[in-house]
Design a protein around this motif. Structure first.
Motif, PDB file in Angstrom:
ATOM      1  N   THR A 157      -2.812   2.965   8.341  1.00  0.00           N
ATOM      2  CA  THR A 157      -3.875   3.146   7.355  1.00  0.00           C
ATOM      3  C   THR A 157      -4.928   2.062   7.565  1.00  0.00           C
ATOM      4  O   THR A 157      -4.621   0.939   7.951  1.00  0.00           O
ATOM      5  CB  THR A 157      -3.359   3.155   5.904  1.00  0.00           C
ATOM      6  N   GLY A 210       0.801  -1.228   0.000  1.00  0.00           N
ATOM      7  CA  GLY A 210       0.000   0.000   0.000  1.00  0.00           C
ATOM      8  C   GLY A 210       0.833   1.276   0.000  1.00  0.00           C
ATOM      9  O   GLY A 210       0.347   2.327   0.424  1.00  0.00           O
ATOM     10  N   LYS A 211       2.054   1.207  -0.516  1.00  0.00           N
ATOM     11  CA  LYS A 211       2.939   2.388  -0.510  1.00  0.00           C
ATOM     12  C   LYS A 211       2.352   3.527  -1.342  1.00  0.00           C
ATOM     13  O   LYS A 211       2.262   4.663  -0.877  1.00  0.00           O
ATOM     14  CB  LYS A 211       4.331   2.020  -1.059  1.00  0.00           C
ATOM     15  N   THR A 212       1.954   3.200  -2.584  1.00  0.00           N
ATOM     16  CA  THR A 212       1.475   4.253  -3.483  1.00  0.00           C
ATOM     17  C   THR A 212       0.180   4.867  -2.968  1.00  0.00           C
ATOM     18  O   THR A 212       0.028   6.096  -2.952  1.00  0.00           O
ATOM     19  CB  THR A 212       1.302   3.663  -4.905  1.00  0.00           C
ATOM     20  N   THR A 213      -0.728   4.018  -2.523  1.00  0.00           N
ATOM     21  CA  THR A 213      -2.000   4.517  -1.988  1.00  0.00           C
ATOM     22  C   THR A 213      -1.748   5.418  -0.775  1.00  0.00           C
ATOM     23  O   THR A 213      -2.352   6.484  -0.631  1.00  0.00           O
ATOM     24  CB  THR A 213      -2.894   3.322  -1.565  1.00  0.00           C
ATOM     25  N   GLN A 227      -8.988   1.563   1.895  1.00  0.00           N
ATOM     26  CA  GLN A 227      -8.509   1.949   0.561  1.00  0.00           C
ATOM     27  C   GLN A 227      -8.840   3.391   0.188  1.00  0.00           C
ATOM     28  O   GLN A 227      -8.376   3.893  -0.829  1.00  0.00           O
ATOM     29  CB  GLN A 227      -9.129   1.001  -0.471  1.00  0.00           C
ATOM     30  N   ASP A 249      -7.328  -2.420   8.898  1.00  0.00           N
ATOM     31  CA  ASP A 249      -8.716  -2.887   8.741  1.00  0.00           C
ATOM     32  C   ASP A 249      -8.802  -4.360   8.351  1.00  0.00           C
ATOM     33  O   ASP A 249      -9.780  -5.026   8.654  1.00  0.00           O
ATOM     34  CB  ASP A 249      -9.428  -2.037   7.670  1.00  0.00           C
TER      35      ASP A 249
HETATM   36  N1  LIG Z   1      -7.849  -2.794   3.028  1.00  0.00           N
HETATM   37  C1  LIG Z   1      -6.863  -1.965   2.753  1.00  0.00           C
HETATM   38  N2  LIG Z   1      -6.323  -1.951   1.532  1.00  0.00           N
HETATM   39  C2  LIG Z   1      -5.301  -1.103   1.293  1.00  0.00           C
HETATM   40  C3  LIG Z   1      -4.805  -0.223   2.276  1.00  0.00           C
HETATM   41  N3  LIG Z   1      -3.775   0.477   1.731  1.00  0.00           N
HETATM   42  C4  LIG Z   1      -3.688   0.069   0.441  1.00  0.00           C
HETATM   43  N4  LIG Z   1      -4.605  -0.882   0.165  1.00  0.00           N
HETATM   44  C5  LIG Z   1      -4.825  -1.607  -1.078  1.00  0.00           C
HETATM   45  O1  LIG Z   1      -3.725  -2.444  -1.328  1.00  0.00           O
HETATM   46  C6  LIG Z   1      -3.533  -2.602  -2.736  1.00  0.00           C
HETATM   47  C7  LIG Z   1      -2.105  -2.299  -3.102  1.00  0.00           C
HETATM   48  O2  LIG Z   1      -1.884  -0.912  -2.879  1.00  0.00           O
HETATM   49  P1  LIG Z   1      -0.675  -0.130  -3.558  1.00  0.00           P
HETATM   50  O3  LIG Z   1      -0.719   1.239  -2.987  1.00  0.00           O
HETATM   51  O4  LIG Z   1      -0.695  -0.254  -5.035  1.00  0.00           O
HETATM   52  O5  LIG Z   1       0.535  -0.954  -2.964  1.00  0.00           O
HETATM   53  P2  LIG Z   1       2.093  -0.742  -3.257  1.00  0.00           P
HETATM   54  O6  LIG Z   1       2.819  -1.037  -2.012  1.00  0.00           O
HETATM   55  O7  LIG Z   1       2.313   0.588  -3.875  1.00  0.00           O
HETATM   56  O8  LIG Z   1       2.335  -1.886  -4.338  1.00  0.00           O
HETATM   57  P3  LIG Z   1       3.642  -2.052  -5.278  1.00  0.00           P
HETATM   58  O9  LIG Z   1       3.974  -0.703  -5.794  1.00  0.00           O
HETATM   59  O10 LIG Z   1       3.211  -3.008  -6.319  1.00  0.00           O
HETATM   60  O11 LIG Z   1       4.715  -2.625  -4.408  1.00  0.00           O
HETATM   61  C8  LIG Z   1      -4.554  -1.694  -3.397  1.00  0.00           C
HETATM   62  O12 LIG Z   1      -5.679  -2.448  -3.752  1.00  0.00           O
HETATM   63  C9  LIG Z   1      -4.913  -0.700  -2.294  1.00  0.00           C
HETATM   64  O13 LIG Z   1      -6.188  -0.148  -2.424  1.00  0.00           O
HETATM   65  C10 LIG Z   1      -5.396  -0.269   3.582  1.00  0.00           C
HETATM   66  O14 LIG Z   1      -5.014   0.443   4.534  1.00  0.00           O
HETATM   67  N5  LIG Z   1      -6.426  -1.148   3.767  1.00  0.00           N
END
Ligand SMILES: Nc1nc2c(ncn2[C@@H]2O[C@H](COP(=O)(O)OP(=O)(O)OP(=O)(O)O)[C@@H](O)[C@H]2O)c(=O)[nH]1
Ligand SMILES: [Mg+2]
Length: 347
Positions: A323, A167-170, A326, A300
């Protein structure tokens, strides 16, 4: 006892004795005998099972002959070890607080340390006072809660690093939106995630919605150049590609990228759903990038926050944000130590 010691050595202990009758007819004229079960007094319960030396049994044609008694002893020892491993400890039986901590995935060793010295009532039930004391102890490990602090002058640079999909990008988008909307800060985004084609697009979409500039960097030099171009910003948030903790080359690249500026504040992003053992491995492997803070996502989705507590107990890192979903920008917060402690002790 002397017979047992002469056969098994000085460490031998009697485990069980039984009187029985041998011979005779329907019990009449039988001789009385005593059956003694003995074993070696090695610290079975204390030693970790994997570290315990296994009994070495050499073949009969070598110098060391394996007698039936030795084999019997080896078997007995194995059985005993299995029994001891399954046996609940005295604390487990008598401390509901220990059970509660373990149920919430606090590591057993950590949980045992935490409850040491807490008052217990005679009935074996922990009093409310004990629970309150435990809550205070737990809260003291959550004291180091600290988010991103914008300095009065200059630019704060923050990088989010961590395993794939946590969830880094989010989270970066949530942070950017909050600092722009709530704090009115001048923010720029940088992504070093050129690994996945859709990764840049993902952050660009957020940048467009929030209305902040975004830079895509392919090398440490480009990151330096991006910092230079955005000297006027109060906050530069850097997104990085998810890395597997077992890929040393990828981690080395990440380290080289972040090394260009010692003032980059690095947050290691971990999912709260990660098992403690795996989280330890992640922290150990990502330590080459010297993260200062832990940021936990997906609270969550996790049934408890045991992993968060275990890591804060083990490492001197600070907890930044949690966090909880989503939704950008809402599902992110800084949490109060007492709230986290209560959460950890949820029944
Ligand atoms: N339930 C839930 N989902 C989350 C949360 N934070 C992120 N997500 C979900 O996790 C998934 C991956 O999120 P990204 O932000 O793409 O994760 P990332 O770490 O950037 O992924 P990479 O760049 O591929 O390493 C997405 O579907 C998000 O919506 C959270 O706090 N709770
Ligand atoms: Mg990403």
């Amino acid at each position: 006892m002397s017979q047992v010691k002469s056969e098994l050595g000085r460490e031998a202990v009697i485990l069980h004795t039984r009187r029985l009758k041998k011979g005779g007819v329907f019990g009449f004229f039988a001789k009385e005998a005593v059956e003694v079960m003995a074993g070696l007094d090695t610290p079975l319960a204390a030693a970790a099972p994997e570290k315990r030396p296994q009994p070495v049994i050499k073949s009969n044609d070598g110098d060391t002959k394996v007698t039936a008694l030795q084999l019997e002893l080896a078997n007995m020892r194995k059985t005993l070890e299995q029994v001891v491993q399954k046996m609940p400890t005295a604390k487990e039986q008598t401390s509901p607080l220990l059970e509660l901590l373990i149920k919430n995935d606090v590591d057993r060793q950590i949980a045992e340390n935490l409850i040491k010295g807490l008052p217990e009532s005679k009935a074996g039930m922990d009093s409310n006072r004990a629970k309150q004391m435990l809550e205070e102890r737990i809260a003291s490990y959550f004291q180091r809660v600290d988010g991103i602090v914008i300095p009065p002058r200059g630019t704060k640079t923050v990088a989010l690093i961590g395993p794939t999909g946590v969830g880094k990008t989010t989270t970066l988008a949530k942070l950017a939106a909050n600092f722009v909307i709530k704090e009115g800060c001048k923010v720029a985004l940088v992504t070093a995630d050129t690994y996945r084609i859709s990764a840049v697009e993902q952050l660009k979409t957020y940048a467009d919605i929030i209305g902040v500039p975004i830079e895509v960097v392919y090398s440490p030099d480009e990151l330096k150049a991006a910092f230079y171009r955005h000297q006027d910003k109060q906050l530069i948030l850097i997104d990085t590609a998810g890395r597997s903790p077992s890929n040393q080359d990828q981690l080395g690249e990440l380290q080289a990228l972040l090394e260009i500026d010692p003032y980059i504040e690095t947050h290691l992003v971990l999912s709260t759903t990660t098992k403690y053992r795996d989280a330890l491995e992640i922290v150990n492997k990502f330590s080459i990038c010297s993260p200062q803070k832990f940021l936990f996502t997906k609270v969550d989705e996790a049934s408890n926050i045991g992993t968060i507590f275990n890591l804060l107990y083990q490492f001197p890192a600070t907890l930044s944000y949690l966090t909880t979903g989503q939704n950008v920008p809402d599902d992110i917060s800084l949490v109060k130590p007492n709230e986290l402690a209560k959460h950890l002790l949820r029944e």
